[in-house]
Motif scaffolding. Structure first.
Motif, mmCIF file in Angstrom:
data_model
loop_
_atom_site.group_PDB
_atom_site.id
_atom_site.type_symbol
_atom_site.label_atom_id
_atom_site.label_comp_id
_atom_site.label_asym_id
_atom_site.label_seq_id
_atom_site.Cartn_x
_atom_site.Cartn_y
_atom_site.Cartn_z
ATOM 1 N N SER A 71 -2.991 13.706 -28.820
ATOM 2 C CA SER A 71 -1.578 13.392 -28.599
ATOM 3 C C SER A 71 -1.305 12.080 -29.313
ATOM 4 C CB SER A 71 -1.268 13.276 -27.103
ATOM 5 O OG SER A 71 -1.384 14.547 -26.482
ATOM 6 N N ARG A 118 6.530 14.818 -28.837
ATOM 7 C CA ARG A 118 6.437 16.154 -28.223
ATOM 8 C C ARG A 118 7.503 17.036 -28.860
ATOM 9 N NH1 ARG A 118 9.672 16.914 -23.179
ATOM 10 N NH2 ARG A 118 8.791 19.012 -23.171
ATOM 11 N N ASP A 155 3.457 20.449 -24.790
ATOM 12 C CA ASP A 155 4.380 20.155 -25.892
ATOM 13 C C ASP A 155 3.931 18.922 -26.688
ATOM 14 O OD1 ASP A 155 5.898 22.267 -24.970
ATOM 15 O OD2 ASP A 155 7.561 21.043 -24.236
ATOM 16 N N ALA A 156 3.157 18.038 -26.041
ATOM 17 C CA ALA A 156 2.735 16.790 -26.698
ATOM 18 C C ALA A 156 1.300 16.875 -27.226
ATOM 19 C CB ALA A 156 2.867 15.629 -25.717
ATOM 20 N N SER A 186 0.527 23.195 -32.978
ATOM 21 C CA SER A 186 1.027 23.001 -31.614
ATOM 22 C C SER A 186 0.061 23.668 -30.646
ATOM 23 C CB SER A 186 2.415 23.642 -31.501
ATOM 24 O OG SER A 186 2.725 23.879 -30.140
ATOM 25 N N TYR A 203 5.199 19.416 -20.530
ATOM 26 C CA TYR A 203 5.161 18.205 -21.359
ATOM 27 C C TYR A 203 3.787 18.031 -21.982
ATOM 28 C CZ TYR A 203 5.648 13.474 -23.044
ATOM 29 O OH TYR A 203 5.674 12.365 -23.869
#
Ligand code: AHR
Ligand code: AHR
Length: 480
Positions: free
Chosen positions: A384, A396, A416-417, A434, A413
């Motif tokens: 991340s 993100r 997404d990050a 991703s 979250y």
């Protein structure tokens, strides 16, 4: 000397000393905080690397590996044992939940440690304290917080509050408030401001509103020292400083509020709150690294010595590792498409964008284009990207566009990050898949950033130059 050594020597000893990141007495060797992991609900105490030293974040990392942890207790380092635990329901908010333990990784004293990142619905409290001021007694307090993770909701506080989680009237609180909520107009500038939550109001002066037009708030600086002291009878003072450099500025020093009765003398009840209002109003967000409360009103000289110590430990300093995808390395991400090889991933107005950065760019632009590599929030085999100048905020995706946002602890979250590095799709550099959309990669398109597939329904999925646009050079960080 450390903050509670300073206050003890000045005759105003700490009666509460809470820190996520370091000892606040040079002789302290106990635990800092307790974490609980989701997989089996087991708890572990996180202590120090050495007596009087810094948090042992590696112990947290290994205990929480493969699962997630929340913070369930923040130990009081003082002999009063006023530990904070997750706050229960109150007059204005349902019971709180614990903050994610890995949301706010920061460097302090050259060590990677974790701060406490409060989202709405989170808070900590102790309603049965010992030694904390009550009924008009004098006290001081400070906390180290952040100007980057704030809002205008009630009430990100640290300090003295009611023992029943309810609003029991004027003067029943004496806590530092930090955020952009302007209770009494005017407040000058855009904040965030260091204010006094004395119950039923966030005070910048005895008149409530700011009488000091130069107090425009701290701005979005990453580390702030916020300080309040109150003699409980007829005087309170507010100060703040940049926790990374310089001294303290007094924004108010004068009488207790005269806006309505109940503040002079004060009626503190002696509970300690962190992250909410006295009645558990819990719409606020904020960051907490360390804080203390004293018995008696500290001298200005002691406050200055405490600020010097805070500055000396080096909050948020560079990690020393750069230009790689290793944990805590600081990097910039450079485009490799021929159009754009002087362009970098940066955040601007909360969005992720691609823009030119040069050695002549401003310090802000360079910081915006610098990222700290962290273990992936959803999987430690990926990474991340934490913002260098917004601690606890990460890159993100949301609706496939890239943003800089604070970590909120949710599974969505975290996923997404999280980005999984692989050899660059063009054969150059590195591509980042991703985590939750593994056929989509971090891509620039028209100088905006997305997760994009090689051909697809969105404009940014265009196959034209996709392999170049998703291939990045992991380079030295722009920020010093
Ligand atoms: O004083 C501001 C807030 O008002 C307090 O934190 C809360 O108890 C009340 O709602
Ligand atoms: O970015 C794609 C998805 O959009 C994210 O996973 C989610 O946060 C949002 O709904």
């Amino acid at each position: 000397s450390l903050p509670c050594d300073v206050y003890a020597a000045a005759g105003t000893p700490c009666v509460a000393a809470h820190s996520m990141v370091r000892a606040l007495y040079s002789s302290y060797s106990g635990s800092l905080y307790q974490v609980q992991r989701a997989s089996d609900s087991a708890t572990a105490d996180i202590g120090l690397l050495a007596t009087g030293g810094y948090a042992n974040a590696a112990a947290q990392n290994s205990f929480c590996a493969g699962t997630t942890c929340i913070i369930t207790r923040i130990y009081d380092q003082s002999s009063k044992h006023n530990d904070l635990t997750v706050e229960g329901a109150g007059g204005a908010g349902a019971a709180d939940v614990g903050a994610p333990a890995d949301a706010l990784p920061v460097t302090v004293g050259g060590h990677q440690v974790y701060g406490l990142e409060i989202s709405a619905g989170m808070g900590y409290r102790d309603n049965a304290t010992s030694g904390v001021a009550t009924n008009g007694a004098a006290e001081g307090m400070y906390m180290v917080t952040s100007g980057t993770h704030v809002n205008g909701s009630c009430c990100f506080d640290y300090g003295n509050a009611e023992t029943n989680n309810k609003d029991t009237g004027n003067g029943h609180m004496d806590a530092i408030n930090f955020g952009t909520e302007c209770w009494f107009s005017p407040c000058y500038g855009s904040g965030p401001w260091v204010q006094a939550d004395l119950e039923n109001g966030l005070f910048e002066s005895n008149l409530g509103y700011s009488t000091n037009s130069s107090n425009t708030g701290t701005g979005a600086i990453p580390f702030v020292t916020a300080l309040l002291k109150n003699n409980g009878q007829d005087h309170f003072a507010l100060k703040w400083g940049n926790a990374q450099s310089g001294g303290l500025t007094t924004t108010y020093s004068g009488g207790e509020p005269s806006t309505s009765s109940g503040y002079s003398p004060m009626h503190q009840e002696g509970a300690i709150v962190l992250g909410t209002g006295g009645d558990n109003s819990n719409g606020s967000i904020g960051s907490f690294f360390e804080g203390v409360m004293t018995s008696g009103i500290p001298t200005d000289a002691a406050d200055d010595a405490v600020q010097s110590n805070i500055v000396s430990v080096g909050y948020g300093g560079a990690t020393g590792t750069t230009g790689t995808l290793g944990s805590a390395s600081e990097i910039s991400l450079q485009a490799t498409t021929s159009c754009c090889t002087t362009d970098f991933v940066r955040h601007q107005n909360n969005a992720g964008v691609l823009s030119a950065i040069t050695s002549g760019s401003s310090a802000l632009d360079k910081s915006d284009a610098t990222w700290i590599v962290r273990p992936g929030l959803a999987s430690s085999s990926c990474v991340s990207f934490e913002s260098r100048n917004y601690p606890g905020d990460y890159l993100r995706h949301y609706n496939f566009k890239i943003y800089r946002q604070p970590m909120d602890g949710t599974t969505t979250y975290r996923q997404d990050a999280t980005f999984c590095p692989t050899t660059g799709k063009s054969g150059t550099g590195t591509s980042f898949a991703s985590y939750n959309y593994p056929t989509k990669y971090l891509r620039h398109y028209n100088y905006n950033l997305y997760i994009a597939s090689d051909g697809g329904s969105n404009a940014w999925d265009s196959a034209t130059s996709w392999t170049d646009d998703v291939s990045w050079a992991v380079s030295s960080p722009w920020a010093p």
